[in-house]
Design an enzyme around this catalytic site. Structure first.
Site, PDB file in Angstrom:
ATOM      1  N   TYR A 104       5.574   7.665  -1.592  1.00  0.00           N
ATOM      2  CA  TYR A 104       4.977   7.859  -0.531  1.00  0.00           C
ATOM      3  C   TYR A 104       5.146   8.731   0.431  1.00  0.00           C
ATOM      4  O   TYR A 104       4.300   9.557   1.339  1.00  0.00           O
ATOM      5  CB  TYR A 104       4.999   6.212   0.163  1.00  0.00           C
ATOM      6  CG  TYR A 104       4.055   6.014   1.109  1.00  0.00           C
ATOM      7  CD1 TYR A 104       2.664   5.818   0.751  1.00  0.00           C
ATOM      8  CD2 TYR A 104       4.448   5.885   2.512  1.00  0.00           C
ATOM      9  CE1 TYR A 104       2.001   5.488   2.134  1.00  0.00           C
ATOM     10  CE2 TYR A 104       3.861   5.638   3.415  1.00  0.00           C
ATOM     11  CZ  TYR A 104       2.310   5.223   3.263  1.00  0.00           C
ATOM     12  OH  TYR A 104       1.705   5.058   4.249  1.00  0.00           O
TER      13      TYR A 104
ATOM     14  N   LYS B 281       2.754  11.657   2.062  1.00  0.00           N
ATOM     15  CA  LYS B 281       2.377  11.940   3.505  1.00  0.00           C
ATOM     16  C   LYS B 281       3.106  13.169   4.284  1.00  0.00           C
ATOM     17  O   LYS B 281       2.509  13.743   5.144  1.00  0.00           O
ATOM     18  CB  LYS B 281       2.996  10.505   4.125  1.00  0.00           C
ATOM     19  CG  LYS B 281       2.173   9.362   3.894  1.00  0.00           C
ATOM     20  CD  LYS B 281       0.605   9.468   4.105  1.00  0.00           C
ATOM     21  CE  LYS B 281      -0.062   8.056   3.754  1.00  0.00           C
ATOM     22  NZ  LYS B 281      -1.390   7.995   4.283  1.00  0.00           N
TER      23      LYS B 281
END
Length: 241
Positions: A153, A157
């Site tokens: 993640y 991002k």
């Protein structure tokens, strides 16, 4: 004529709040959803009640061919969007040694590849419209400072932040601003499994954020008042760093 904004992941917690906020601000809306057609219809009704037009589009942002077909057809029928909010995203948390290739790929394909898949067919129509525009991507505090169990993640991002900054440079001369919002711990379905009682130990404001607070920040970046704001990463995290 009203300006039209596409919101990906519109049926999620953050997306829904953005729909309601932007509808109240007078934007016509295109609501992307992956599977929750019922929620999309409910949001369309609420947008209509606020006095704006809204329609829905179904596709997977991780599927490049499908995304391109759906968005290209929509723009051909209705015209270029004024704004795009890249909000769709997923989490597949796990300690890195235990993280499967599928967990890595799913997150990268959705959260990072989705940036390309959604924006690539939309940029040139926005440019050719010669009306300026707004692009806002939704990253995360994890993409800035990292987080245990979120290597995939955080990578997605962090890449999204870098891509946003680069695209902002390319589009500035076209009067299209490109900015990134990086939320911290926000009360949505993605955080419902967290022990929110521990938030006071890591968030100086001693609470989780609200989806409406993130939506208000996004709405500002979509507004005329934000015309001189571009290439920025704005964190909304209660003071976590």
């Amino acid at each position: 004529m009203s300006k039209t904004v596409l919101i990906t992941g519109a049926t999620g917690g953050l997306g829904s709040a953005m729909v309601l906020q932007l509808a109240s601000d007078g934007f016509d809306l295109v609501l992307h959803y992956h599977s929750n057609a019922k929620k999309a219809d409910e949001l369309i009704l609420k947008a209509n009640q606020a006095g704006v037009k809204a329609r829905k589009l179904q596709f997977s942002v991780a599927d490049r061919a499908q995304t391109n077909i759906v968005l290209t057809q929509d723009v051909a029928e209705y015209g270029a969007y004024y704004g795009v909010i890249c909000n769709a995203g997923i989490i597949r948390d796990n300690a890195f040694p235990a993280m499967s290739g599928e967990e890595w790929d799913q997150v990268i394909h959705t959260n990072l590849d989705g940036f390309y898949n959604v924006l690539h067919p939309l940029i040139m129509p926005m440019v050719r419209a010669r009306k300026g525009g707004r692009i806002v991507t939704i990253a995360s505090v994890s993409g800035i400072m990292g987080n245990r169990g979120q290597t995939n993640y955080s990578a997605s991002k962090g890449g999204l932040i870098a891509a946003t900054k680069s695209l902002a440079i390319e589009l500035a001369k076209r009067n299209i601003t490109v900015n990134c919002v990086a939320p911290g711990i926000i009360e949505t379905e993605m955080t419902e499994d967290l022990d929110l009682s521990t938030i006071k130990d890591i968030v100086p404001l001693r609470r989780a954020g609200k989806a409406e607070e993130v939506a208000s920040l996004v709405a500002y970046l979509m507004s005329e008042q934000a015309a001189y704001v571009t290439r920025q990463v704005i964190s909304i995290n209660g003071g976590m760093f």
